[in-house]
Design an enzyme around this catalytic site. Structure first.
Site, PDB file in Angstrom:
ATOM      1  N   ASP A 450      13.804  10.454  21.573  1.00  0.00           N
ATOM      2  CA  ASP A 450      14.436  11.624  21.045  1.00  0.00           C
ATOM      3  C   ASP A 450      14.536  12.645  22.325  1.00  0.00           C
ATOM      4  O   ASP A 450      13.593  12.827  23.181  1.00  0.00           O
ATOM      5  CB  ASP A 450      13.088  12.643  20.218  1.00  0.00           C
ATOM      6  CG  ASP A 450      13.803  13.420  19.651  1.00  0.00           C
ATOM      7  OD1 ASP A 450      14.251  13.625  18.565  1.00  0.00           O
ATOM      8  OD2 ASP A 450      13.979  14.340  20.329  1.00  0.00           O
ATOM      9  N   ASN A 458      22.692  22.542  23.074  1.00  0.00           N
ATOM     10  CA  ASN A 458      23.692  22.528  22.065  1.00  0.00           C
ATOM     11  C   ASN A 458      24.018  23.943  22.201  1.00  0.00           C
ATOM     12  O   ASN A 458      25.505  24.575  22.096  1.00  0.00           O
ATOM     13  CB  ASN A 458      23.236  22.112  20.637  1.00  0.00           C
ATOM     14  CG  ASN A 458      23.995  21.171  20.321  1.00  0.00           C
ATOM     15  OD1 ASN A 458      25.141  21.055  21.036  1.00  0.00           O
ATOM     16  ND2 ASN A 458      23.512  20.802  19.702  1.00  0.00           N
ATOM     17  N   ASP A 467      27.982  16.679  22.435  1.00  0.00           N
ATOM     18  CA  ASP A 467      28.134  15.430  22.298  1.00  0.00           C
ATOM     19  C   ASP A 467      28.780  14.631  23.023  1.00  0.00           C
ATOM     20  O   ASP A 467      28.179  13.488  23.370  1.00  0.00           O
ATOM     21  CB  ASP A 467      29.662  15.503  21.491  1.00  0.00           C
ATOM     22  CG  ASP A 467      29.520  15.758  19.630  1.00  0.00           C
ATOM     23  OD1 ASP A 467      28.292  16.142  19.216  1.00  0.00           O
ATOM     24  OD2 ASP A 467      30.527  16.491  19.113  1.00  0.00           O
ATOM     25  N   GLU A 493      19.963  13.231  17.843  1.00  0.00           N
ATOM     26  CA  GLU A 493      19.752  13.206  18.976  1.00  0.00           C
ATOM     27  C   GLU A 493      18.080  11.977  19.274  1.00  0.00           C
ATOM     28  O   GLU A 493      17.585  11.907  20.371  1.00  0.00           O
ATOM     29  CB  GLU A 493      19.225  14.378  20.006  1.00  0.00           C
ATOM     30  CG  GLU A 493      17.342  14.914  20.133  1.00  0.00           C
ATOM     31  CD  GLU A 493      18.008  16.081  18.483  1.00  0.00           C
ATOM     32  OE1 GLU A 493      18.216  14.966  17.739  1.00  0.00           O
ATOM     33  OE2 GLU A 493      16.242  15.961  18.989  1.00  0.00           O
TER      34      GLU A 493
HETATM   35  N1  GTP Z   1      26.012  18.366  19.561  1.00  0.00           N
HETATM   36  C1  GTP Z   1      24.978  17.707  18.735  1.00  0.00           C
HETATM   37  N2  GTP Z   1      23.964  18.354  18.195  1.00  0.00           N
HETATM   38  C2  GTP Z   1      23.834  17.396  17.093  1.00  0.00           C
HETATM   39  C3  GTP Z   1      23.664  16.310  17.106  1.00  0.00           C
HETATM   40  N3  GTP Z   1      22.959  16.054  15.558  1.00  0.00           N
HETATM   41  C4  GTP Z   1      21.961  16.842  16.200  1.00  0.00           C
HETATM   42  N4  GTP Z   1      22.160  17.663  16.487  1.00  0.00           N
HETATM   43  C5  GTP Z   1      21.484  18.784  16.448  1.00  0.00           C
HETATM   44  O1  GTP Z   1      20.265  18.423  17.461  1.00  0.00           O
HETATM   45  C6  GTP Z   1      19.510  19.324  17.761  1.00  0.00           C
HETATM   46  C7  GTP Z   1      17.689  19.265  17.112  1.00  0.00           C
HETATM   47  O2  GTP Z   1      16.676  19.528  17.359  1.00  0.00           O
HETATM   48  P1  GTP Z   1      15.477  19.942  17.289  1.00  0.00           P
HETATM   49  O3  GTP Z   1      15.421  18.748  16.172  1.00  0.00           O
HETATM   50  O4  GTP Z   1      15.488  20.766  16.511  1.00  0.00           O
HETATM   51  O5  GTP Z   1      15.324  19.509  18.470  1.00  0.00           O
HETATM   52  P2  GTP Z   1      15.235  19.753  19.613  1.00  0.00           P
HETATM   53  O6  GTP Z   1      15.684  21.173  20.107  1.00  0.00           O
HETATM   54  O7  GTP Z   1      15.296  18.687  20.482  1.00  0.00           O
HETATM   55  O8  GTP Z   1      13.180  20.458  20.414  1.00  0.00           O
HETATM   56  P3  GTP Z   1      12.343  19.314  20.306  1.00  0.00           P
HETATM   57  O9  GTP Z   1      12.945  17.606  19.895  1.00  0.00           O
HETATM   58  O10 GTP Z   1      10.971  19.151  20.178  1.00  0.00           O
HETATM   59  O11 GTP Z   1      12.559  18.807  21.473  1.00  0.00           O
HETATM   60  C8  GTP Z   1      20.002  20.428  16.283  1.00  0.00           C
HETATM   61  O12 GTP Z   1      20.675  21.724  16.812  1.00  0.00           O
HETATM   62  C9  GTP Z   1      21.301  19.502  15.701  1.00  0.00           C
HETATM   63  O13 GTP Z   1      21.800  20.575  15.321  1.00  0.00           O
HETATM   64  C10 GTP Z   1      25.497  15.956  17.286  1.00  0.00           C
HETATM   65  O14 GTP Z   1      25.655  14.696  16.366  1.00  0.00           O
HETATM   66  N5  GTP Z   1      25.556  16.365  18.161  1.00  0.00           N
END
Ligand code: GTP
Length: 574
Positions: A450, A458, A467, A493
């Site tokens: 992850d 983002n 992306d 992610e």
């Molecule tokens: N750009 C993009 N963002 C994505 C995609 N899928 C999920 N996300 C974003 O990935 C983010 C995941 O955030 P969180 O699950 O809170 O995790 P994090 O910010 O990585 O924090 P930790 O995992 O705890 O380190 C969210 O803001 C989603 O909107 C995608 O296909 N593209």
């Protein structure tokens, strides 16, 4: 239409006229003429014989008159001799001559019974002859009974002379008439002979001419018949040839249909190549060849299969520009390898005999998928040109379908953003790989990865930046995977890597490599560096942590959770 069939229909429809009617007409005419000539000759001969008979008859009549005259004169002489000498022999001559004169007279009457005038004369002559003989006998009797003087008085009375003069007169008239008739009959006989001669000459000449015409007509008919027989023989040979050509064409079409059907059922390009090799070998046993396919990069064309004794050396890999057919998007045929513009990917051996070659591009939906190449004799290439096109078309369709299927398959199992396998494929593969490793008593490790603070990333660089990062991580994971590893985007992610036959220590080492590689990742997006990124990884292994797929993933997830809680950018074992 098979070769020769138009010539065949011409031969069958072209009429052959036999001069049968003229032959029969001439034969009938010749027969009729011969019969007419025969009849004319027979009738002329009859007339000629009759005329000749009449001439003979006339001669016989004249001779009869002469004999009668001579006999009467003999009787007169015997009478005179008797009066002069008194010798008894004269008397006996007179007695003998009397019945002969009478008989000759009757004979003369019978001789001219057919001619009334002559018949009347003959009767008169016969009567007078008998009378004359009677006078001579009377004179002799007077001499015997009364002496010479009485007999001389009788002679001097000229009764006998008058009778004889009358007889002579009648005989002359009769003879003159007979001579007139003789002349007339001889003329008639000559005319008959002349007519007979000309009728025979003319008739035989005409008949010979007609027979000649009939013979000529029959020779002509014979010639025409022989020609007709030759035509019939040639027609039947061509018919047999056409039937054989049709049979072969039918067999080839059946083979093409079968090959096309099998090609459509192929699941992979290798399968399709194998079927194509069989089909082309069966369709064109006298030709060697090969199939080139365009690589995904589109910049190279690769020889995938070849077959037969091709008289050429084929390049294994070439540029699309090395083939005229691919370059021009249409079939390219060279009739003579020594003179034609042979494609650069084909090379004739130094000692190779001249050959013909054809290349047909494999095009479907506007895309050039490759080419089929065939080489052999010029006649064989020319004879099968259309069939080669049809076979190439079927192969193009099959390859295009396979490409489409592959695209759909990839689309259904791949994540479009990262190019990695999707979650559905992961679930299928994990079950399958676990079972396979369990069968072999081998371990299997699962890595759950992850990205750290991706939400922040983002927020900082925008969704497009996020992306772009996901794309880079996907390519990196793909590059760091072994052939048998399966890298998937689990969602958002999160990524999962399946490592068949890897134990927990190997998995840990690999996880560390990946973590390190991601932390060193330089991401350029819109000509901006997007800054460093880290990831956390949880690792679990079967059978150490779980046997079932879902339990194993949960174990890895739990390890990941621990890694996050422990400060991120680290690897944790379940
Ligand atoms: N750009 C993009 N963002 C994505 C995609 N899928 C999920 N996300 C974003 O990935 C983010 C995941 O955030 P969180 O699950 O809170 O995790 P994090 O910010 O990585 O924090 P930790 O995992 O705890 O380190 C969210 O803001 C989603 O909107 C995608 O296909 N593209």
């Amino acid at each position: 239409m098979p070769p020769g069939s138009s010539r065949l229909s011409n031969l069958l429809t072209q009429p052959l006229r036999l001069p049968r009617r003229s032959v029969w007409t001439s034969l009938v005419a010749a027969t009729v003429l011969l019969l007419a000539v025969g009849a004319t000759v027979v009738s002329g001969a009859r007339r000629f014989v009759q005329d000749t008979r009449w001439v003979g008859h006339t001669h016989a009549t004249i001779e009869q008159i002469s004999r009668l005259y001579a006999r009467i004169r003999d009787v007169e002489s015997a009478q005179r001799g008797y009066l002069l000498t008194g010798h008894i022999d004269y008397l006996s001559q007179l007695e003998v001559g009397a019945p002969e004169v009478e008989a000759l007279g009757r004979g003369l009457i019978d001789q001219v019974r057919d001619n009334a005038a002559q018949h009347a004369r003959a009767r008169e002559i016969a009567t007078l002859a008998v009378e004359r003989v009677a006078i001579s006998r009377q004179t002799a009797a007077l001499y015997q009974e009364q002496g010479l003087a009485s007999a001389q008085r009788e002679v001097a009375s000229n009764r006998g002379k008058r009778v004889m003069d009358h007889v002579v007169e009648l005989m002359r008239a009769m003879e003159a008439e007979e001579r007139r008739l003789l002349a007339q009959r001889e003329t008639a006989s000559d005319a008959s002979a002349w007519r007979l001669q000309w009728a025979a000459a003319l008739g035989i000449g005409l008949s010979l001419a007609l027979i000649g015409i009939v013979f000529w007509l029959m020779l002509r008919e014979n010639r025409v018949r022989r020609l007709a027989e030759r035509r019939a023989a040639s027609s039947s040979a061509q018919l047999a040839e056409s039937v054989e050509a049709l049979r072969l064409a039918g067999a080839r079409l059946h083979e093409l249909q079968r090959g096309a059907s099998m090609l459509q059922s192929c699941r992979t390009t290798d399968e399709a190549m194998d079927i194509a090799r069989q089909t082309f070998t069966r369709l064109f046993p006298d030709l060697g060849g090969g199939i080139y396919l365009t690589r995904a990069s589109q910049n190279l064309v690769e020889l995938r299969i070849d077959w037969g004794d091709a008289p050429t050396d084929c390049a294994q890999v070439m540029s699309p520009n090395d083939c005229w057919a691919v370059r021009r998007g249409q079939p390219h045929t060279v009739d003579d390898s020594r003179n034609g513009s042979l494609c650069a990917h084909l090379a004739a051996g130094a000692d190779a005999a001249p050959f013909a070659a054809t290349c047909v591009p494999l095009v479907a939906r506007g895309e050039t998928l490759g080419l089929v190449h065939l080489a052999g004799s010029r006649d064989t290439i020319a004879a099968h040109a259309e069939l080669v096109l049809a076979a190439a078309e079927q192969l193009s369709l099959a390859l295009s379908n396979l490409q489409l299927q592959e695209t759909l398959r990839v689309q259904s199992i791949r994540d479009p953003l990262t190019g990695l396998y999707n979650r559905r494929y992961l679930e299928e593969s994990l079950e399958r790989e676990l079972a396979r490793c369990a069968r072999r008593h081998q371990p299997l490790a699962v890595m759950m990865l992850d990205l750290d603070h991706f939400k922040r990333f983002n927020d900082t660089h925008g969704h497009d930046g996020g992306d772009a990062l996901l794309g880079h991580v996907g390519r990196l994971l793909d590059a760091l995977c072994r052939g048998e590893d399966i890298a998937c985007r689990y969602g958002g992610e999160e990524f999962i890597l399946i490592l068949p036959e890897a134990d927990i220590e190997v998995a840990r080492t690999r996880a560390e490599q990946i973590r390190s590689a991601i932390s060193e990742l330089q991401i350029l997006h819109l000509r901006r560096s997007l800054g460093p990124v880290t990831c956390s990884i949880g690792v679990a292994a079967s059978p150490m942590h779980a046997d079932a797929a879902s339990a194993l993933v949960q174990a890895a997830d739990a390890a990941l959770y621990r890694a996050k809680n422990a400060g991120r950018n680290r690897v944790e074992i379940a």
